[in-house]
Structures are given as C-alpha cells and as structure tokens.
Design an enzyme around this catalytic site. Structure first.
Site, PDB file in Angstrom:
ATOM      1  N   GLU A  94       0.850  -1.202   0.000  1.00  0.00           N
ATOM      2  CA  GLU A  94       0.000   0.000   0.000  1.00  0.00           C
ATOM      3  C   GLU A  94       0.878   1.241   0.000  1.00  0.00           C
ATOM      4  O   GLU A  94       1.903   1.284   0.667  1.00  0.00           O
ATOM      5  CB  GLU A  94      -0.894  -0.021   1.249  1.00  0.00           C
ATOM      6  CG  GLU A  94      -1.936   1.058   1.306  1.00  0.00           C
ATOM      7  CD  GLU A  94      -2.841   0.898   2.533  1.00  0.00           C
ATOM      8  OE1 GLU A  94      -3.179   1.930   3.134  1.00  0.00           O
ATOM      9  OE2 GLU A  94      -3.198  -0.246   2.902  1.00  0.00           O
ATOM     10  N   ASP A  96       0.302   5.344   0.635  1.00  0.00           N
ATOM     11  CA  ASP A  96      -0.727   6.237   1.193  1.00  0.00           C
ATOM     12  C   ASP A  96      -0.343   7.711   1.178  1.00  0.00           C
ATOM     13  O   ASP A  96       0.759   8.062   1.613  1.00  0.00           O
ATOM     14  CB  ASP A  96      -0.951   5.934   2.698  1.00  0.00           C
ATOM     15  CG  ASP A  96      -1.553   4.578   2.947  1.00  0.00           C
ATOM     16  OD1 ASP A  96      -2.237   4.062   2.059  1.00  0.00           O
ATOM     17  OD2 ASP A  96      -1.333   4.043   4.049  1.00  0.00           O
ATOM     18  N   GLU A  98      -2.214  10.706   3.268  1.00  0.00           N
ATOM     19  CA  GLU A  98      -3.288  11.005   4.216  1.00  0.00           C
ATOM     20  C   GLU A  98      -3.184  12.485   4.580  1.00  0.00           C
ATOM     21  O   GLU A  98      -2.152  12.928   5.086  1.00  0.00           O
ATOM     22  CB  GLU A  98      -3.168  10.144   5.479  1.00  0.00           C
ATOM     23  CG  GLU A  98      -3.423   8.664   5.206  1.00  0.00           C
ATOM     24  CD  GLU A  98      -3.211   7.797   6.429  1.00  0.00           C
ATOM     25  OE1 GLU A  98      -4.083   6.964   6.698  1.00  0.00           O
ATOM     26  OE2 GLU A  98      -2.166   7.958   7.105  1.00  0.00           O
ATOM     27  N   ASN A 113       2.780   6.972   3.837  1.00  0.00           N
ATOM     28  CA  ASN A 113       3.136   5.701   4.475  1.00  0.00           C
ATOM     29  C   ASN A 113       3.227   4.638   3.384  1.00  0.00           C
ATOM     30  O   ASN A 113       2.613   4.767   2.322  1.00  0.00           O
ATOM     31  CB  ASN A 113       2.077   5.319   5.515  1.00  0.00           C
ATOM     32  CG  ASN A 113       2.568   4.280   6.514  1.00  0.00           C
ATOM     33  OD1 ASN A 113       3.718   3.845   6.469  1.00  0.00           O
ATOM     34  ND2 ASN A 113       1.696   3.872   7.419  1.00  0.00           N
ATOM     35  N   ARG A 122       5.794   3.157   8.364  1.00  0.00           N
ATOM     36  CA  ARG A 122       6.823   3.927   7.647  1.00  0.00           C
ATOM     37  C   ARG A 122       6.322   5.358   7.396  1.00  0.00           C
ATOM     38  O   ARG A 122       6.445   5.896   6.306  1.00  0.00           O
ATOM     39  CB  ARG A 122       7.164   3.253   6.310  1.00  0.00           C
ATOM     40  CG  ARG A 122       7.789   1.874   6.446  1.00  0.00           C
ATOM     41  CD  ARG A 122       8.101   1.260   5.076  1.00  0.00           C
ATOM     42  NE  ARG A 122       8.783  -0.022   5.215  1.00  0.00           N
ATOM     43  CZ  ARG A 122       8.152  -1.195   5.338  1.00  0.00           C
ATOM     44  NH1 ARG A 122       6.815  -1.228   5.364  1.00  0.00           N
ATOM     45  NH2 ARG A 122       8.834  -2.313   5.440  1.00  0.00           N
ATOM     46  N   GLU A 123       5.788   5.977   8.421  1.00  0.00           N
ATOM     47  CA  GLU A 123       5.167   7.288   8.254  1.00  0.00           C
ATOM     48  C   GLU A 123       6.197   8.408   8.110  1.00  0.00           C
ATOM     49  O   GLU A 123       7.203   8.422   8.807  1.00  0.00           O
ATOM     50  CB  GLU A 123       4.263   7.624   9.450  1.00  0.00           C
ATOM     51  CG  GLU A 123       3.074   6.693   9.629  1.00  0.00           C
ATOM     52  CD  GLU A 123       3.367   5.506  10.538  1.00  0.00           C
ATOM     53  OE1 GLU A 123       4.557   5.272  10.859  1.00  0.00           O
ATOM     54  OE2 GLU A 123       2.411   4.827  10.941  1.00  0.00           O
ATOM     55  N   TRP A 188      -6.785  10.338  16.419  1.00  0.00           N
ATOM     56  CA  TRP A 188      -5.332  10.510  16.209  1.00  0.00           C
ATOM     57  C   TRP A 188      -4.951  11.620  15.235  1.00  0.00           C
ATOM     58  O   TRP A 188      -3.817  12.091  15.239  1.00  0.00           O
ATOM     59  CB  TRP A 188      -4.699   9.200  15.707  1.00  0.00           C
ATOM     60  CG  TRP A 188      -5.193   8.767  14.337  1.00  0.00           C
ATOM     61  CD1 TRP A 188      -6.281   7.989  14.094  1.00  0.00           C
ATOM     62  CD2 TRP A 188      -4.627   9.084  13.063  1.00  0.00           C
ATOM     63  NE1 TRP A 188      -6.437   7.814  12.739  1.00  0.00           N
ATOM     64  CE2 TRP A 188      -5.442   8.462  12.085  1.00  0.00           C
ATOM     65  CE3 TRP A 188      -3.516   9.825  12.643  1.00  0.00           C
ATOM     66  CZ2 TRP A 188      -5.185   8.570  10.708  1.00  0.00           C
ATOM     67  CZ3 TRP A 188      -3.258   9.936  11.280  1.00  0.00           C
ATOM     68  CH2 TRP A 188      -4.079   9.312  10.330  1.00  0.00           C
ATOM     69  N   GLY A 192      -2.301  14.532  17.458  1.00  0.00           N
ATOM     70  CA  GLY A 192      -2.291  13.238  18.140  1.00  0.00           C
ATOM     71  C   GLY A 192      -3.606  12.868  18.795  1.00  0.00           C
ATOM     72  O   GLY A 192      -3.654  12.046  19.701  1.00  0.00           O
TER      73      GLY A 192
END
Length: 288
Positions: A94, A96, A98, A113, A122-123, A188, A192
């Site tokens: 995937e 991403d 976001e 990610n 892996r952000e 989140w 956060g």
C-alpha cells in the site's frame, strides 16, 4: 500568433487526452449518498453519520496515478482525506497519502506511508507549503520496479527505493487498486487526537477533479506472476515507466526533495529512536 495558437491548442489537447471522467476509472465504494456530482467535479462528504470513498474499477501494476484535490476548508480538525494505492490480502502492499485536518489557521499536514507485505509503520509527515483548501493541487503516486515516488504538484516529497539487493523487500509483485476516501479520525489525526472534530462545521467536503491513471492495467483473470511479466518491458514492448529517465530522480527532482525534507518535514519514522530502538533496515541505506 499562429505559433501561440498552436501551443494553446496543444495544451487543450493534452488536457483532454490526460484526464478521464470519474466514472470511466472509478466507482463509489461506500456511502453513495455522500457523493455530490457537479459536472467534472466530484465531492465527498463527511458528516457525523458517515464518510465516503471510491475505488478504481481496475487494478494496476507500475505506472502513475494522479488526482486533483481541493481539501476541506475552514476548521477540519479530526478529519482525514486519503488518496492511496493498495493490493488485497493480509500481506498487501500500500502507498498512502493522508491529509490531516486542522483547526483554522494551522498548516495542513500530509502523512505518507508504505505497507510492504502487510507491514506499515513507515510514516513521514510534512506541512504543505500552500493552502490546499483554496485551490486544486495535484497529488500523484508513481511506481516502477526501481522506486515509489510521492509527488505534490509534480514536486517529489518522498521516494522509496528498491533495495532488494540488500535483502529488503520491495513492493512489486501485486497489482494495486487506486482509492480515495474521507473519514473521521479524531482519535489521532489532529495533534495526536487532542483536537476533536467539531460537528457544527459539518459537512466536511473534499473536492476532486481530473482523474488520471497512466499505468499497466491488470485483468482479474490473470495470475499475479503473469501480470508482473506482462507489465514489464521486454523485447517486443517498451513501457514508459521502465525508461532510464524514470529509474531514479533527476538532479532537479533530487534538489526539490531535499528542499521539501529540509523546510517542510515534521516527522520521519527513520529518525524516531523512541519508536524504533533499531533503525529500520531501509533507513540505514536510504541516502535521501
């Protein structure tokens, strides 16, 4: 004058050739009543009852997917709009984008990610250098056997390089669909999870136009291993995504990426020693 006219006509022709209508490439995946169609523009609506999402009709292996997107205006805290490519199954791959909502006046941040064989974490996160709610901007994912490149207005913001020669898996064997959605993630998404969605500002609307998938289409009836062969250049066929010019970033693109990372990146998993006591293998070797 004729030269200018020709140039303008060419521009128009390119525009016509490149972007497809929404329903040629995609179909609504869920919450059909949260879609608004206005000519070539498609709007996805998020309210306290539901978000919405769409999916490509086909799956692809290698190439480029691009959308023009205008993000939720005003107070969008708690909301997430996503644009991504994904394969199916528990060991899926995937890629991403976001887009994380914010309180009015804060910079919009975009998180990228990658999942490889079902594993993410892996952000990277960066603040965009423009207001993405005021106009349409292009977001694209390019993918070949050498690299995955995330771009914003054709500026690369992230590159994931194939390092299989170092024993690090690379996502290249699974056909992927193209997706987008908007949903509530106030547990989140903003600071956060400290800032919650203010439903008095609903509905939250993400606006799309100009859909483009310039990639190798994979019929569902064809086995994955055969798709991988079919979508790779060979003696009889030469695909644009296998050309040497796109096997790595150009010098100009490398400089753009360095600028993005230096000026706009606010989080990189490769630097998160609290989260990873041992640096992830690809971080050790990535030189960007």
């Amino acid at each position: 004058m004729s030269g200018l006219l020709c140039f303008l006509l060419c521009l128009v022709m390119v525009g016509l050739a490149n972007s497809a209508k929404f329903d040629e490439l995609f179909h609504p995946a869920w919450a059909l009543d949260h879609f608004i169609y206005e000519g070539d523009v498609v709007k996805l609506k998020l309210d306290r009852y539901s978000g919405a999402g769409f999916a490509s009709k086909s799956k692809y292996m290698f190439g480029k997917a691009t959308i023009l997107l205008k993000l939720v205006e005003g107070d969008s805290a708690g909301t997430v709009a996503a644009f991504y490519m994904s394969s199916d199954g528990p060991y899926h791959n995937e890629f991403d984008f976001e887009f994380l909502g914010n309180t009015t006046g804060e910079p919009y941040s975009v998180q990228t990610n990658l999942y490889i064989n079902g594993i993410g974490n892996r952000e990277q996160r960066l603040n965009l250098w423009f207001d993405p709610t005021k106009d349409f901007h292009s977001y694209s994912i390019f993918w070949n056997q050498r690299q995955v490149v995330f771009s914003v207005d054709e500026t690369p913001i992230r590159v994931h390089t194939n390092m299989e020669h170092r024993g690090i898996p690379f996502p290249k064997g699974q056909a992927m669909g193209v997706y987008s959605s908007i949903w509530n993630a106030d547990d989140w998404a903003t600071q956060g999870g400290r800032v919650k969605t203010d439903w008095s500002h609903a509905p939250f609307i993400a606006t799309y136009k100009s859909f483009e998938i310039n990639a190798c289409e994979c019929p569902a009836t064809v086995a994955e291993v055969d798709n991988a062969k079919r979508c790779s250049s060979g003696e009889n066929k030469k695909y644009w995504w296998d050309e040497p010019t796109v096997s790595e970033l150009s010098l100009h693109q490398s400089h753009q990426l360095m600028w993005v990372r230096a000026k706009h990146m606010v989080y990189d998993y490769c630097s998160d020693t609290a989260r990873f006591s041992v640096m992830p293998a690809e971080c050790v070797h990535h030189h960007h």
